[in-house]
Design a protein around this motif. Structure first.
Motif, PDB file in Angstrom:
ATOM      1  N   VAL A 151       0.805  -1.172   0.034  1.00 35.35           N
ATOM      2  CA  VAL A 151       0.137  -0.160  -0.169  1.00 35.35           C
ATOM      3  C   VAL A 151       0.899   1.204   0.086  1.00 35.35           C
ATOM      4  N   ASP A 152       0.484   2.399  -0.947  1.00 35.56           N
ATOM      5  CA  ASP A 152       1.335   3.507  -0.770  1.00 35.56           C
ATOM      6  C   ASP A 152       0.487   4.470   0.014  1.00 35.56           C
ATOM      7  N   LEU A 153       1.156   5.248   0.690  1.00 39.30           N
ATOM      8  CA  LEU A 153       0.519   6.073   1.626  1.00 39.30           C
ATOM      9  C   LEU A 153       1.102   7.544   1.465  1.00 39.30           C
ATOM     10  N   GLU A 198       5.565  16.846   2.660  1.00 38.53           N
ATOM     11  CA  GLU A 198       4.571  15.951   2.296  1.00 38.53           C
ATOM     12  C   GLU A 198       5.620  14.881   1.598  1.00 38.53           C
ATOM     13  N   LEU A 199       5.328  13.669   2.061  1.00 36.89           N
ATOM     14  CA  LEU A 199       5.992  12.488   1.668  1.00 36.89           C
ATOM     15  C   LEU A 199       4.963  11.565   1.037  1.00 36.89           C
ATOM     16  N   MET A 200       5.791  10.410   0.432  1.00 36.20           N
ATOM     17  CA  MET A 200       5.156   9.306  -0.051  1.00 36.20           C
ATOM     18  C   MET A 200       5.953   8.195   0.466  1.00 36.20           C
ATOM     19  N   VAL A 201       5.298   7.224   0.939  1.00 38.52           N
ATOM     20  CA  VAL A 201       5.800   5.746   1.386  1.00 38.52           C
ATOM     21  C   VAL A 201       5.093   4.723   0.880  1.00 38.52           C
ATOM     22  N   SER A 202       5.791   3.614   0.525  1.00 38.76           N
ATOM     23  CA  SER A 202       5.299   2.343   0.291  1.00 38.76           C
ATOM     24  C   SER A 202       5.453   1.163   1.547  1.00 38.76           C
ATOM     25  N   ARG A 228       9.475 -12.681   4.425  1.00 38.75           N
ATOM     26  CA  ARG A 228      10.039 -13.105   5.661  1.00 38.75           C
ATOM     27  C   ARG A 228       9.756 -12.725   6.761  1.00 38.75           C
ATOM     28  N   GLY A 229       8.681 -12.025   6.863  1.00 38.68           N
ATOM     29  CA  GLY A 229       8.008 -11.759   8.117  1.00 38.68           C
ATOM     30  C   GLY A 229       8.246 -10.511   8.528  1.00 38.68           C
ATOM     31  N   TYR A 230       8.564  -9.345   7.831  1.00 36.57           N
ATOM     32  CA  TYR A 230       8.771  -8.013   8.162  1.00 36.57           C
ATOM     33  C   TYR A 230       7.827  -7.195   7.298  1.00 36.57           C
ATOM     34  N   VAL A 231       7.490  -5.940   8.224  1.00 41.59           N
ATOM     35  CA  VAL A 231       6.860  -4.958   7.479  1.00 41.59           C
ATOM     36  C   VAL A 231       7.670  -3.787   7.183  1.00 41.59           C
ATOM     37  N   VAL A 232       7.941  -3.324   5.864  1.00 41.03           N
ATOM     38  CA  VAL A 232       8.861  -2.647   5.538  1.00 41.03           C
ATOM     39  C   VAL A 232       8.301  -1.148   5.030  1.00 41.03           C
ATOM     40  N   VAL A 233       8.844  -0.372   5.421  1.00 44.43           N
ATOM     41  CA  VAL A 233       8.435   1.160   4.820  1.00 44.43           C
ATOM     42  C   VAL A 233       9.284   1.759   4.034  1.00 44.43           C
ATOM     43  N   ALA A 234       9.132   2.030   2.583  1.00 42.48           N
ATOM     44  CA  ALA A 234      10.221   2.709   1.845  1.00 42.48           C
ATOM     45  C   ALA A 234       9.835   3.997   1.901  1.00 42.48           C
ATOM     46  N   VAL A 235      10.701   4.828   1.879  1.00 39.75           N
ATOM     47  CA  VAL A 235      10.351   6.259   2.108  1.00 39.75           C
ATOM     48  C   VAL A 235      11.054   6.914   0.846  1.00 39.75           C
ATOM     49  N   ASP A 236      10.340   7.785   0.035  1.00 40.93           N
ATOM     50  CA  ASP A 236      10.768   8.755  -0.872  1.00 40.93           C
ATOM     51  C   ASP A 236      11.232  10.093  -0.135  1.00 40.93           C
ATOM     52  N   SER A 237      11.988  10.913  -0.936  1.00 41.63           N
ATOM     53  CA  SER A 237      12.420  12.390  -0.273  1.00 41.63           C
ATOM     54  C   SER A 237      12.146  13.260  -1.472  1.00 41.63           C
ATOM     55  N   PRO A 238      10.825  13.829  -1.339  1.00 41.88           N
ATOM     56  CA  PRO A 238      10.428  14.593  -2.572  1.00 41.88           C
ATOM     57  C   PRO A 238      11.258  15.639  -2.679  1.00 41.88           C
ATOM     58  N   TYR A 239      11.607  16.248  -3.888  1.00 40.17           N
ATOM     59  CA  TYR A 239      12.399  17.454  -4.297  1.00 40.17           C
ATOM     60  C   TYR A 239      13.821  17.033  -4.204  1.00 40.17           C
ATOM     61  N   GLU A 240      14.316  15.870  -3.671  1.00 37.60           N
ATOM     62  CA  GLU A 240      15.606  15.260  -3.867  1.00 37.60           C
ATOM     63  C   GLU A 240      15.688  14.279  -4.672  1.00 37.60           C
ATOM     64  N   ARG A 280      -5.346   6.370  11.700  1.00 45.13           N
ATOM     65  CA  ARG A 280      -4.874   6.493  10.291  1.00 45.13           C
ATOM     66  C   ARG A 280      -3.847   7.371  10.234  1.00 45.13           C
ATOM     67  N   PRO A 281      -2.647   6.930   9.317  1.00 47.08           N
ATOM     68  CA  PRO A 281      -1.394   7.652   9.405  1.00 47.08           C
ATOM     69  C   PRO A 281      -1.389   8.697   8.271  1.00 47.08           C
ATOM     70  N   ASP A 282      -2.381   8.567   7.186  1.00 45.84           N
ATOM     71  CA  ASP A 282      -2.154   9.435   6.054  1.00 45.84           C
ATOM     72  C   ASP A 282      -3.408  10.479   5.888  1.00 45.84           C
ATOM     73  N   ARG A 283      -3.423  11.202   4.869  1.00 49.25           N
ATOM     74  CA  ARG A 283      -4.571  12.186   4.814  1.00 49.25           C
ATOM     75  C   ARG A 283      -5.253  11.952   3.716  1.00 49.25           C
ATOM     76  N   GLY A 284      -6.379  11.672   3.531  1.00 49.44           N
ATOM     77  CA  GLY A 284      -7.505  11.543   2.342  1.00 49.44           C
ATOM     78  C   GLY A 284      -7.057  10.361   1.452  1.00 49.44           C
ATOM     79  N   GLY A 285      -6.525   9.243   2.170  1.00 46.65           N
ATOM     80  CA  GLY A 285      -6.045   8.240   1.141  1.00 46.65           C
ATOM     81  C   GLY A 285      -7.199   7.281   1.124  1.00 46.65           C
ATOM     82  N   GLY A 286      -7.165   6.212   0.363  1.00 47.86           N
ATOM     83  CA  GLY A 286      -8.008   5.061   0.124  1.00 47.86           C
ATOM     84  C   GLY A 286      -8.056   3.874   1.235  1.00 47.86           C
ATOM     85  N   PRO A 287      -8.849   3.167   1.193  1.00 51.05           N
ATOM     86  CA  PRO A 287      -8.946   1.954   2.515  1.00 51.05           C
ATOM     87  C   PRO A 287      -7.728   1.475   2.605  1.00 51.05           C
TER      88      PRO A 287
END
Length: 411
Positions: A56-58, A77-81, A171-183, A239-246
């Motif tokens: 899921v993308d947030l 403002e950030l995007m994470v997967s 393998r049993g982890y929750v991984v959160v990949a973070v983008d750095s907008p404008y970089e 809920r961690p994001d703003r205005g996202g879907g389910p």
């Protein structure tokens, strides 16, 4: 500041930045385009864990600080997967997640791929798929799972770590990949809006590059700490994001933020170290071939730390690595990947060899080395998984006693 020649990693930044500047400055002439051959497909190797992977993308918004790259913007403002183990039997009913969103893929094709020697339109980036299922319900059968934050290299998009990220999720982890907008080269937000990196200075001297890397590291450090807070809120049912879907069903129930690690490539590896030093929520960190930027190069860390290096690298031969290593007091290991180069620690290591028979890529060996790409990925997956199994799950491992026994690529 030092006037010594830039390191291979900084030379890579210089090369890619110069390519970006050249592309941006090139005049546009209206000509009739010749017919193009069909775009080439590229494929990511499947993860090897026994769990299917959900995604899921947030969109996360930090209203406590202005954007560090666009000061006129009053919030960051950030995007994470988020990748996570999905419920077996149900995951297959959900759509396969793309490597990049459609707008970001088009921008990558036009602006980023040419800097790697790949002509625009030559590769079907938009059709490139991962092995995760968008929106699949999380698998709650294993209880709460450790969290790993992923940060890519300077200017890189979060998708460049997908092969490793999905392996950890399987393998049993929750991984959160973070983008750095404008970089990052480009970041796609909901609705197809793409935010590109701010232009780099024309005169990219070693001193200018060092200042840029420190600025980028500070911004990412703040981004990561904010994301850790949002993940903690999600685990508590907010809920961690703003205005996202389910949100995927069951996702909050599988998060265990009390067992959090950080994985980073290049500049992201330096940020991982800084987070391990500064943030009590981070228990362990792994650096994929990144120089240390800022005070952490001198302070070191007191927590478990893994450093994976390229051919020709050594802790002793790099001043920042040597000072970090000497000051660190926690469990630590450094491994060198034979015949690998800096880009071997990204998805480019598996993409570029697939294109070699169709496109001329003279700079590929300098970017990803000559190591077999599947062996390289397998060796990295084994090392990273063993490290986080040991430090976040408390599972004993013999991997680090003799990593070359199973993977001769490690030295």
């Amino acid at each position: 500041m030092s006037s010594s020649p830039p390191s291979p990693r900084r030379r890579t930044l210089l090369k890619l930045a110069a390519a970006a500047l050249t592309t941006a400055a090139a005049p546009v002439t209206a000509v009739k385009a010749p017919a193009r051959p069909p775009a080439l497909p590229v494929v990511l190797p499947a993860p090897t864990g026994h769990r299917p992977v959900g995604a899921v993308d947030l969109r996360l918004v930090d209203r406590t600080r202005p954007d560090p790259f666009v000061p006129s913007k009053p919030f960051r403002e950030l995007m994470v997967s988020v990748r996570y183990p999905a419920e077996p039997g149900r995951a297959g009913a959900f759509p396969v997640a793309p490597w990049l969103g459609p707008a970001a893929a088009a921008d990558w094709d036009e602006r980023s791929a040419p800097g790697l020697g790949i002509p625009a339109g030559a590769v079907d980036w938009r059709g490139t798929r991962t092995h995760a299922r968008t929106g699949a319900p999380a698998d709650r059968s294993a209880g709460r799972l450790p969290v790993v934050l992923f940060s890519p290299g300077d200017g890189g998009v979060r998708a460049l770590g997908t092969a490793l990220v999905e392996e950890l999720a399987s393998r049993g982890y929750v991984v959160v990949a973070v983008d750095s907008p404008y970089e990052a080269d480009q970041v796609e937000f909901p609705g197809g809006r793409v935010e590109r990196a701010v232009p780099l200075p024309d005169d990219l001297t070693p001193e200018v590059i060092a200042a840029l890397l420190e600025r980028h590291a500070r911004a990412r450090h703040a981004d990561a700490r904010f994301v850790l807070g949002r993940i903690g809120a999600l685990a508590r049912g907010r809920r961690p994001d703003r205005g996202g879907g389910p949100l995927p069903a069951g996702l909050p129930a599988v998060l265990d933020p009390s067992r959090t690690g950080v994985l980073g490539q290049s500049l992201g590896g330096s940020v991982a170290a800084r987070l391990a030093h500064d943030d009590h929520r981070v228990l362990a960190a792994a650096n994929l071939d990144g120089e240390f930027v800022g005070p952490v190069a001198v302070s070191g860390v007191a927590k478990p730390f893994l450093l994976l290096m390229s051919e020709g690298d050594s802790v002793e031969g790099n001043a920042g690595w040597a000072s970090f290593w000497a000051a660190s007091t926690g469990w630590r290991r450094a491994l060198r990947l034979r015949e690998a180069q800096h880009g071997s620690y990204t998805d480019l290591q598996v993409f570029l060899p697939q294109l070699a028979g169709h496109l001329e890529l003279p700079a590929a060996d300098g970017l990803i080395g000559t190591i077999d790409p599947l062996r390289s990925l397998a060796a990295q997956r084994a090392a990273v998984t063993a490290f986080f199994d040991l430090t976040l799950k408390g599972r004993p491992t013999s991997f680090f006693e003799d990593p070359g026994g199973r993977f001769p690529e490690w030295s």
